[in-house]
Design a protein around this motif. Structure first.
Motif, PDB file in Angstrom:
ATOM      1  N   LEU A  53      11.559  -2.128  -8.174  1.00  0.00           N
ATOM      2  CA  LEU A  53      12.124  -2.018  -9.364  1.00  0.00           C
ATOM      3  C   LEU A  53      12.074  -0.591  -9.945  1.00  0.00           C
ATOM      4  O   LEU A  53      10.670  -0.207 -10.353  1.00  0.00           O
ATOM      5  CB  LEU A  53      12.277  -3.016 -10.283  1.00  0.00           C
ATOM      6  CG  LEU A  53      13.085  -4.267  -9.693  1.00  0.00           C
ATOM      7  CD1 LEU A  53      12.939  -5.282 -10.865  1.00  0.00           C
ATOM      8  CD2 LEU A  53      14.302  -4.213  -9.126  1.00  0.00           C
ATOM      9  N   LEU A  70      16.549   1.770  -8.966  1.00  0.00           N
ATOM     10  CA  LEU A  70      16.820   0.481  -9.031  1.00  0.00           C
ATOM     11  C   LEU A  70      16.650  -0.077 -10.452  1.00  0.00           C
ATOM     12  O   LEU A  70      15.600   0.227 -10.905  1.00  0.00           O
ATOM     13  CB  LEU A  70      16.081  -0.373  -7.969  1.00  0.00           C
ATOM     14  CG  LEU A  70      16.750  -0.229  -6.458  1.00  0.00           C
ATOM     15  CD1 LEU A  70      15.705  -1.103  -5.626  1.00  0.00           C
ATOM     16  CD2 LEU A  70      18.206  -0.385  -6.219  1.00  0.00           C
ATOM     17  N   ASN A 127      17.246  -3.535 -12.259  1.00  0.00           N
ATOM     18  CA  ASN A 127      16.824  -4.943 -12.398  1.00  0.00           C
ATOM     19  C   ASN A 127      17.585  -5.670 -11.209  1.00  0.00           C
ATOM     20  O   ASN A 127      18.595  -5.313 -10.393  1.00  0.00           O
ATOM     21  CB  ASN A 127      17.250  -5.462 -13.565  1.00  0.00           C
ATOM     22  CG  ASN A 127      18.883  -5.287 -13.945  1.00  0.00           C
ATOM     23  OD1 ASN A 127      19.633  -5.624 -13.261  1.00  0.00           O
ATOM     24  ND2 ASN A 127      19.062  -4.482 -15.222  1.00  0.00           N
ATOM     25  N   VAL A 128      16.838  -7.087 -11.157  1.00  0.00           N
ATOM     26  CA  VAL A 128      17.660  -7.896 -10.260  1.00  0.00           C
ATOM     27  C   VAL A 128      18.684  -8.868 -11.083  1.00  0.00           C
ATOM     28  O   VAL A 128      18.391  -9.323 -12.087  1.00  0.00           O
ATOM     29  CB  VAL A 128      16.650  -8.881  -9.693  1.00  0.00           C
ATOM     30  CG1 VAL A 128      17.117  -9.976  -8.804  1.00  0.00           C
ATOM     31  CG2 VAL A 128      15.419  -8.036  -8.920  1.00  0.00           C
ATOM     32  N   SER A 129      19.879  -8.712 -10.553  1.00  0.00           N
ATOM     33  CA  SER A 129      21.087  -9.434 -11.280  1.00  0.00           C
ATOM     34  C   SER A 129      21.007 -11.081 -11.019  1.00  0.00           C
ATOM     35  O   SER A 129      21.049 -11.983 -11.808  1.00  0.00           O
ATOM     36  CB  SER A 129      22.310  -8.931 -11.068  1.00  0.00           C
ATOM     37  OG  SER A 129      22.341  -7.504 -11.646  1.00  0.00           O
ATOM     38  N   SER A 154      19.772 -13.832  -7.136  1.00  0.00           N
ATOM     39  CA  SER A 154      18.927 -13.973  -6.091  1.00  0.00           C
ATOM     40  C   SER A 154      19.565 -15.198  -5.539  1.00  0.00           C
ATOM     41  O   SER A 154      19.659 -16.255  -6.013  1.00  0.00           O
ATOM     42  CB  SER A 154      17.553 -14.069  -6.329  1.00  0.00           C
ATOM     43  OG  SER A 154      16.892 -14.189  -4.849  1.00  0.00           O
ATOM     44  N   LYS A 173      18.875 -10.388  -2.831  1.00  0.00           N
ATOM     45  CA  LYS A 173      18.811  -9.990  -4.041  1.00  0.00           C
ATOM     46  C   LYS A 173      20.136  -9.205  -4.315  1.00  0.00           C
ATOM     47  O   LYS A 173      20.516  -8.408  -3.607  1.00  0.00           O
ATOM     48  CB  LYS A 173      17.601  -9.219  -4.513  1.00  0.00           C
ATOM     49  CG  LYS A 173      16.277 -10.120  -4.408  1.00  0.00           C
ATOM     50  CD  LYS A 173      15.026  -9.320  -4.976  1.00  0.00           C
ATOM     51  CE  LYS A 173      13.852 -10.086  -4.776  1.00  0.00           C
ATOM     52  NZ  LYS A 173      12.661  -9.350  -4.961  1.00  0.00           N
ATOM     53  N   LEU A 199      21.175  -6.469  -7.246  1.00  0.00           N
ATOM     54  CA  LEU A 199      20.346  -5.508  -7.902  1.00  0.00           C
ATOM     55  C   LEU A 199      21.446  -4.355  -8.407  1.00  0.00           C
ATOM     56  O   LEU A 199      22.543  -3.991  -7.951  1.00  0.00           O
ATOM     57  CB  LEU A 199      19.587  -4.470  -6.895  1.00  0.00           C
ATOM     58  CG  LEU A 199      18.684  -5.282  -5.876  1.00  0.00           C
ATOM     59  CD1 LEU A 199      18.106  -4.454  -4.876  1.00  0.00           C
ATOM     60  CD2 LEU A 199      17.200  -5.737  -6.765  1.00  0.00           C
ATOM     61  N   ASP A 200      21.150  -3.816  -9.613  1.00  0.00           N
ATOM     62  CA  ASP A 200      21.853  -2.865 -10.436  1.00  0.00           C
ATOM     63  C   ASP A 200      21.186  -1.749 -10.031  1.00  0.00           C
ATOM     64  O   ASP A 200      19.776  -1.719 -10.007  1.00  0.00           O
ATOM     65  CB  ASP A 200      21.715  -3.078 -11.822  1.00  0.00           C
ATOM     66  CG  ASP A 200      22.639  -4.368 -12.381  1.00  0.00           C
ATOM     67  OD1 ASP A 200      23.375  -4.559 -11.646  1.00  0.00           O
ATOM     68  OD2 ASP A 200      22.288  -4.696 -13.190  1.00  0.00           O
ATOM     69  N   ARG A 215      26.388  -2.336  -8.567  1.00  0.00           N
ATOM     70  CA  ARG A 215      25.708  -3.445  -8.033  1.00  0.00           C
ATOM     71  C   ARG A 215      25.637  -3.455  -6.652  1.00  0.00           C
ATOM     72  O   ARG A 215      26.787  -3.414  -5.899  1.00  0.00           O
ATOM     73  CB  ARG A 215      26.074  -4.980  -8.657  1.00  0.00           C
ATOM     74  CG  ARG A 215      25.576  -6.147  -8.307  1.00  0.00           C
ATOM     75  CD  ARG A 215      25.764  -7.046  -9.560  1.00  0.00           C
ATOM     76  NE  ARG A 215      25.479  -6.649 -10.566  1.00  0.00           N
ATOM     77  CZ  ARG A 215      25.588  -7.560 -11.901  1.00  0.00           C
ATOM     78  NH1 ARG A 215      26.299  -8.874 -11.638  1.00  0.00           N
ATOM     79  NH2 ARG A 215      25.179  -7.036 -12.896  1.00  0.00           N
ATOM     80  N   SER A 252      20.412  -6.374  -1.792  1.00  0.00           N
ATOM     81  CA  SER A 252      18.988  -6.027  -1.293  1.00  0.00           C
ATOM     82  C   SER A 252      19.287  -5.375   0.215  1.00  0.00           C
ATOM     83  O   SER A 252      18.377  -4.748   0.868  1.00  0.00           O
ATOM     84  CB  SER A 252      17.984  -6.996  -1.297  1.00  0.00           C
ATOM     85  OG  SER A 252      18.426  -8.306  -0.712  1.00  0.00           O
TER      86      SER A 252
END
Length: 261
Positions: free
Chosen positions: A72, A89, A91-93, A95, A100, A102-103, A114, A117
């Motif tokens: 990240l 990257l 954060n992980v929105s 999973s 994942k 990701l934003d 968005r 992965s």
């Protein structure tokens, strides 16, 4: 996702921004009149974006990132569903199973999208050397009149005025803390004139300058200055004290030369 201590150069820091200078630009993404992103090298961005997409379309299978090793806030390339773009990257929105959500902040455009992965790719060394193209900007001296945020109607109006247009931006203030440029914006084709006086050392320089029709990306009109192209001076003589001004001016006029036999 990236080598230690290696990151894409920041255009806000790298470019020598000068207050009151005028920059040719395009607005690449808009949150509001107080927060939008500009690109001053849109032609270079277009070429770079084309080369990047051509390269990753051919080599994506070799550069795909393992979602277990995704870093990240690291630089990478993401597939948006339409094209490949450089990104950070955030954060992980969410999973789900082995994927994942990701934003990703698109550093060359200023927008956040968005991605999954499966759409994340390693950034090649060559892609690190090109500074990010987008820089955050805001209109100088404008704030929402009735609240702390801009209304959707105001944002929509601003978007219609600037989107997909080549603009001129006069830099009014530089905020180094928030890395934001405060601008006055003008349409590129408006009758907005900026006059510059140029001194020259000799006649040859003058002849070359007077023929200019463009400077960088700007069309220019070069003409002699209405007064500074003449030599002005002061005549001081006690012998002239008893003469009227009209008589002095009359005798200073050029007179035809006579041929003597």
């Amino acid at each position: 996702m990236e080598d230690e201590d290696v990151c894409i150069p920041n255009s806000f820091v790298k470019n020598p921004w000068v207050v009151n200078n005028i920059y040719r630009l395009k607005v690449s993404y808009i949150n509001s009149p107080s927060e939008f992103w500009i690109v001053t090298k849109d032609q270079e961005l277009g070429k770079f974006h084309g080369d990047l997409n051509s390269f990753y379309s051919r080599n994506k299978s070799y550069l795909k990132a393992d979602f277990r090793n995704i870093n990240l806030e690291g630089n990478c390339v993401v597939y948006t569903g339409e094209c490949y773009c450089r990104a950070n990257l955030l954060n992980v929105s969410s999973s789900v199973k082995n994927q994942k959500s990701l934003d990703a902040f698109l550093i060359d455009y200023g927008s956040t999208i968005r991605v999954t992965s499966n759409d994340v790719y390693f950034l090649t060394k060559e892609m690190y050397s090109v500074p990010q193209f987008a820089v955050k900007a805001a209109l100088k001296g404008l704030r929402p009149s009735e609240s702390s945020t801009w209304s959707p109607a105001a944002v929509d109006t601003f978007t219609k005025l600037v989107q997909h247009k080549v603009l001129l931006g006069q830099l009014r203030e530089i905020d180094s803390v928030y890395q934001t440029l405060y601008l006055d914006l003008f349409n590129y084709n408006d009758d907005y004139e900026h006059t510059v006086s140029i001194s020259r050392r000799n006649k040859r320089q003058s002849e070359k300058i007077i023929q200019l029709t463009s400077f960088h990306d700007f069309g220019v009109v070069v003409s002699p200055h209405s007064t500074l192209t003449f030599c002005n001076g002061v005549i001081t003589s006690s012998d002239l004290m008893n003469y009227d001004l009209e008589e002095i001016l009359e005798n200073m006029k050029a007179k035809p030369r006579s041929n003597s036999n």
